[in-house]
Design an enzyme around this catalytic site. Structure first.
Site, PDB file in Angstrom:
ATOM      1  CG  ASP A 112      52.606  23.193  35.191  1.00 43.55           C
ATOM      2  OD1 ASP A 112      51.780  24.306  35.685  1.00 43.55           O
ATOM      3  OD2 ASP A 112      52.051  22.317  34.676  1.00 43.55           O
ATOM      4  CE1 TYR A 147      40.415  22.070  44.779  1.00 44.01           C
ATOM      5  CE2 TYR A 147      38.649  23.512  45.470  1.00 44.01           C
ATOM      6  CZ  TYR A 147      39.731  23.496  44.846  1.00 44.01           C
ATOM      7  OH  TYR A 147      40.251  24.572  44.446  1.00 44.01           O
TER       8      TYR A 147
END
Ligand SMILES: NC(=O)c1ccc[n+]([C@@H]2O[C@H](COP(=O)([O-])OP(=O)(O)OC[C@H]3O[C@@H](n4cnc5c(N)ncnc54)[C@H](O)[C@@H]3O)[C@@H](O)[C@H]2O)c1
Length: 254
Positions: free
Chosen positions: A37, A148
């Site tokens: 991450d 998106y």
């Protein structure tokens, strides 16, 4: 269930939301799990955590190599969950080229980079599975989500192509298509809305179940696809959307 006993998994974007719930579930079901991450600081034991930016090939390669080594499987990785992603709002007119490149870089090329780094290790597994986090935005036209949706359409097609390319190497590739999930991301979207309560109610009403999907429910679907028990399932998209894609309800009579 302990279907992941002895297996090693890597989850990108695993410090928050869907990725976090997935990493925790795979660990509960017996896997050794590493999280990759941008900000892995919220991640604690038993999960292993690595900082990497999926838009930076060198950082991805370094983190995947470190994770695979620390997972202790002698170079074997069994499960890769390509989940890191970011949002974008607006119609096709609303985002400049730079923003299109940035969101594609994270949502699509991010998966390409982690998969490229993971494949040599997945080939060494007897139960290799990749699960990509796609979205209902790939299969339904949602307003104000042109950029998106285009990235998630690409993720859907990429999933099918990867499934074809790697099936004969014993690597299964599937994706999950969540509806609106109650994660920190959606929390941020709601906070930014002029009337957060009305926005939440509208998102809940859009799903036939009348509520948002929970991160744990998406994690359950990802675990299903990644599990050695699902050895015949590849090249599929599993909707986890409260019925939003498949159902056409009549309006409630008032
Ligand atoms: N929440 C929803 O309603 C929903 C619906 C459908 C699909 N999805 C997809 O689910 C995935 C996870 O979303 P979420 O809601 O859990 O979001 P989230 O924001 O809660 O978590 C995303 C995680 O990805 C990490 N990340 C972002 N950019 C990164 C980068 N460049 N490199 C490495 N890590 C990075 C973040 O740090 C964060 O920990 C995304 O791919 C998203 O498109 C979400």
């Amino acid at each position: 269930m302990s279907d992941f006993e002895g297996l090693r998994a890597l989850v990108t974007g695993g410090a928050s939301g869907i990725g976090r719930a997935t990493a925790e579930l795979l660990a509960e079901r017996g896997a050794r799990v590493a999280v990759l991450d941008l900000d892995p600081s919220p991640v604690g034991k038993p999960l292993l955590a690595y900082r990497a930016d999926v838009t930076d090939d060198a950082s991805v390669r370094e983190a995947v190599a470190a994770a695979v080594a620390d997972l202790g499987g002698h170079g074997v990785l069994d499960v890769l969950v390509n989940n890191a992603g970011i949002g974008a709002q607006g119609t096709v007119e609303d985002n400049p080229d730079g923003e299109w490149h940035r969101v594609y870089d994270v949502n699509v090329l991010g998966m390409v980079r982690t998969t490229r780094a993971g494949l040599p290790h997945l080939r060494a597994s007897a139960h290799a599975a990749i699960v990509n986090t796609c979205s209902i935005a790939a299969t339904a036209g949602l307003p104000q989500r042109a950029l998106y949706s285009a990235t998630k359409g690409a993720v859907y097609s990429l999933t099918l192509a990867m499934a074809a390319d790697h099936v004969r190497e014993g690597i299964r590739v599937n994706c999950v298509n969540p509806g609106t999930v109650d994660t920190p991301w959606v929390g941020r979207l709601l906070d930014a809305a002029p009337d957060p309560a009305a926005e939440r109610a509208a998102l809940e009403a859009r799903q036939p179940t009348g509520r948002l999907v929970s991160p744990a429910e998406v994690a359950g679907a990802i675990a299903y696809l990644a599990s050695p028990l699902s050895g015949a399932t590849t090249g599929t998209a599993l909707a986890v959307d409260g019925g939003m894609q498949g159902l056409r309800l009549r309006p409630v009579a008032r």
